[in-house]
Enzyme design. Structure first.
Site, PDB file in Angstrom:
ATOM      1  NE  ARG A 160       2.601  -1.117   0.202  1.00 22.45           N
ATOM      2  CZ  ARG A 160       2.542  -1.892  -0.376  1.00 22.45           C
ATOM      3  NH1 ARG A 160       2.904  -3.230   0.032  1.00 22.45           N
ATOM      4  NH2 ARG A 160       3.985  -1.793  -1.966  1.00 22.45           N
ATOM      5  CG  ASP A 173       2.435  -9.134  -6.092  1.00 23.75           C
ATOM      6  OD1 ASP A 173       1.929  -8.447  -5.003  1.00 23.75           O
ATOM      7  OD2 ASP A 173       3.021  -8.672  -6.764  1.00 23.75           O
TER       8      ASP A 173
END
Length: 333
Positions: A16, A240
């Site tokens: 992010r 992931d």
């Protein structure tokens, strides 16, 4: 008992940006020497300039001992000049998202094998770039990865000099296709090695295991474990790990993504040890990735010891795998 890993790598990582980056990135840089950073920010990371700016923000948090391998969001903006600029800057990865298949993929590709994209694949091949693919369609949820396989095969056959990564493999049927071509490889996550649909919704819905592609059947999990435990050189670890605030997970229409960064290596060590495969962990997390992706990670020795690791209930508002539980391996200080 201790375990030493030399320059472990996470080949699929979501960090992010902003406050979330500052919160979660140190959890990965403490365990890994390098990681492939996903470009699906809002807006996505499309250009070399944007990728370098993002890389600088990551380095400001993680320091120079952690190598963020940047990737560009696949699309029409990948002109010959943009690809050349990326390669000149040391960026060799592109990430193809089919439109709408996962978090922040609304700007992904709708017609993957259209003429324009075939031209981009050709340019990527000529430049020696790597194509990473979220290999799912928008069909029935348990068949999305399998129904993408004809597209994957078409790209692999027509661009034999293009290194292609099928990311976060979740379906046992995908494995033989990855092994069928010399230019295709795959990443496997922790959560697909550990969990099935029964863990996600068997007794009660666990939103913290909701991800794309979703965890599947026991036979899929067993097949992925056989590959990982064997040290197969076509496959490597990609977590992931995808952080969402608790409020975005424990709600209606929760975000897709499993946050595994705090527990990645301890949980892998426990899993491999429990199945008599601890000797193959180094191949899976250290040795295969640099050969597949063609890079040299920073020298980083990571040690774990056999001791109780009490996983925190949350990390800055983000709930990890095994939150509030204990693992049998812990990172050495």
């Amino acid at each position: 008992m201790t375990l030493t890993l030399n320059s472990p790598c996470d080949m699929h990582l979501h960090l992010r940006d902003g406050a979330m980056l500052e919160n979660v990135a140190p959890l990965s840089s403490a365990q890994f020497a390098a990681a492939v950073i996903m470009p699906n920010l809002l807006p996505p990371v499309c250009t070399t300039s944007e990728a370098l700016d993002y890389q600088a923000r990551i380095r400001a948090v993680c320091g120079e001992s952690f190598l963020p391998l940047m990737s560009l969001f696949f699309g029409a903006h990948l002109t010959k000049d943009e690809i050349a600029a990326a390669k000149q800057a040391g960026i060799r990865l592109t990430k193809l998202y089919p439109q709408g298949v996962t978090t922040n993929s609304d700007k992904g590709v709708s017609a993957i094998l259209c003429e324009q994209n075939l031209q981009i694949f050709e340019m990527l091949q000529d430049a020696g770039m790597i194509l990473c693919i979220h290999s799912e369609t928008n069909g029935f949820v348990l068949e999305r990865e399998h129904s993408f396989l004809p597209i994957f095969v078409e790209i692999a056959r027509n661009f034999p000099r293009l290194t292609i990564i099928m990311e976060h493999i979740s379906d046992a049927r995908s494995l033989k296709f990855v092994e069928s071509f010399p230019n295709t490889f795959g990443t496997i996550t922790l959560h697909h090695l550990l969990f099935t649909l029964d863990d996600l919704l068997g007794s009660a819905l666990n939103p913290h295991l909701f991800c794309k592609p979703c965890v599947k059947l026991p036979r899929d999990m067993r097949a992925l474990r056989r590959v990982a435990f064997s040290g197969n050189p076509k496959f490597c670890f990609g977590s992931d790990s995808a952080p969402h605030l608790r409020t975005h997970k424990e709600c209606a229409q929760c975000g897709a993504g499993v946050f595994s960064a705090p527990v990645a290596l301890p949980a892998l060590a426990e899993l491999f040890e429990n199945h008599g495969a601890l000797q193959s962990l180094s191949a899976f997390v250290c040795e295969n990735a640099p050969r597949i992706y063609g890079f040299t990670p920073p020298q980083k020795v990571v040690r774990l010891r056999k001791a109780r690791f009490d996983v925190a209930a949350e990390y800055g508002g983000v709930v990890s795998l095994f939150a509030g539980k204990s693992l049998s391996w812990i990172l050495c200080d």
